[in-house]
Enzyme design. Structure first.
Site, mmCIF file in Angstrom:
data_model
loop_
_atom_site.group_PDB
_atom_site.id
_atom_site.type_symbol
_atom_site.label_atom_id
_atom_site.label_comp_id
_atom_site.label_asym_id
_atom_site.label_seq_id
_atom_site.Cartn_x
_atom_site.Cartn_y
_atom_site.Cartn_z
ATOM 1 C CG HIS A 98 -8.449 -5.392 5.979
ATOM 2 N ND1 HIS A 98 -9.096 -4.443 6.735
ATOM 3 C CD2 HIS A 98 -7.395 -4.756 5.387
ATOM 4 C CE1 HIS A 98 -8.478 -3.283 6.611
ATOM 5 N NE2 HIS A 98 -7.440 -3.447 5.810
ATOM 6 C CG ASP A 100 -3.120 -4.042 4.535
ATOM 7 O OD1 ASP A 100 -4.337 -3.823 4.593
ATOM 8 O OD2 ASP A 100 -2.277 -3.315 5.098
ATOM 9 C CG HIS A 235 -5.334 -3.214 9.703
ATOM 10 N ND1 HIS A 235 -4.538 -4.117 9.014
ATOM 11 C CD2 HIS A 235 -5.650 -2.249 8.797
ATOM 12 C CE1 HIS A 235 -4.379 -3.719 7.773
ATOM 13 N NE2 HIS A 235 -5.049 -2.594 7.611
ATOM 14 N NE ARG A 249 -1.372 1.638 2.824
ATOM 15 C CZ ARG A 249 -2.442 1.021 2.322
ATOM 16 N NH1 ARG A 249 -3.467 0.719 3.089
ATOM 17 N NH2 ARG A 249 -2.501 0.740 1.017
#
Length: 287
Positions: A98, A100, A235, A249
């Site tokens: 995907h 993001d 990723h 994150r």
């Protein structure tokens, strides 16, 4: 104070580089500019041995790239709403390729992940170079894709439906390079094509973009940090472990993807033709 000498080691032939010799809690403007250059060149950069990275330094690093997201529903670090906690034991396993948040009009520019707990083996993350994915297509295929858009959809009971339409090929605002911008997790359909044509073309593009020759794979150690360019990579977190895996994150708010002007109007099905534009290939968007 002299700028430290960075040791830059490529992770694969396609993308990715590990950077040693830097303390992310003590970045000068000059050192950050060097890191930014390396990010644009390698698309994802890794910093081992950053166990001492504080939430304040993590946020400060992200803000050098732009304004930070405050995620609406993911768990966060107490007192630091810009930092989300990704805990595999709580379901944070993004084990499908995907980009993001492409279902938003302005997807994120970049993300910075500080992995604090990782399994003794397994739990690697993979990235794909979407520049190379596009550049290795044939000239006729590139010409077709340059004139198309794609609809990206998130539709779950918890979130409702969110969708956005972006160029199939986006032009990077800093490098000027073109990259393929469709993703198995979110891309629904290409509105200029019939549904069977869209399904067939997207399936080919998904498989092409996920080929190992465009990938790097990073073996995490506790304390490592990854920073990636969301505009030119996909990723996937490999789900091959049972031990705890937890990280923090920050995500940098996005820009509007741009590409060539679409050359065709939206496909209009015949009166008796069954057509389901929101019946998406990605598992997260089925209606």
């Amino acid at each position: 104070m002299p700028t430290p000498e960075l040791v830059v080691t490529p992770v694969s032939g396609a993308l990715g580089a590990e950077i040693r010799g830097v303390d992310l809690t003590e970045l000068t403007d000059e050192l950050f500019e060097r890191i930014h250059e390396l990010l644009l060149k390698h698309l994802v950069v890794f910093f081992p041995d950053q166990e001492h990275l504080t939430p304040e330094a993590h946020i400060a690093l992200g803000r050098r790239l732009g304004e930070l997201e405050v995620h609406p529903f993911l768990p966060k670090v107490d007192g630091h709403p810009e930092i989300v906690v990704l805990d595999a034991d709580q379901g944070a396993k993004a084990d499908e390729w995907h980009i993001d948040v492409t279902f938003q009009p302005n997807p994120p520019v970049a993300s910075i992940l500080h992995l604090q707990v990782c399994p003794a083996s397994g739990g690697d993350t993979m990235w794909s170079n979407q520049y190379l994915v596009y550049e290795t297509l044939s000239e006729p295929m590139r010409e077709l894709l340059d004139g198309l858009t794609a609809v990206h959809v998130l539709n779950t009971p918890q979130t409702g439906e969110h969708s956005a339409e972006h160029p199939v090929v986006r032009i990077h605002p800093e490098t000027g390079r073109r990259s393929l911008y469709v993703t198995r997790m979110w891309t629904s359909h290409i509105p200029q094509l019939s549904r069977p044509e869209s399904d067939a073309l997207l399936q080919y593009l998904f498989e092409h973009s996920e080929s190992p020759r465009f990938n790097c794979r990073y073996r995490w150690q506790p304390g490592a940090v990854a920073m990636w360019d969301n505009r030119a990579t996909q990723h996937l977190a490999v789900n091959d472990y049972t031990e705890p895996r937890r990280g923090q994150r920050v995500t940098v708010l996005g820009d509007q993807p741009t590409g060539d002007t679409p050359r065709w109007k939206e496909y209009r099905p015949a009166p008796d033709e069954r057509y389901y534009p929101r019946h998406v290939t990605a598992r997260h968007g089925y209606r």
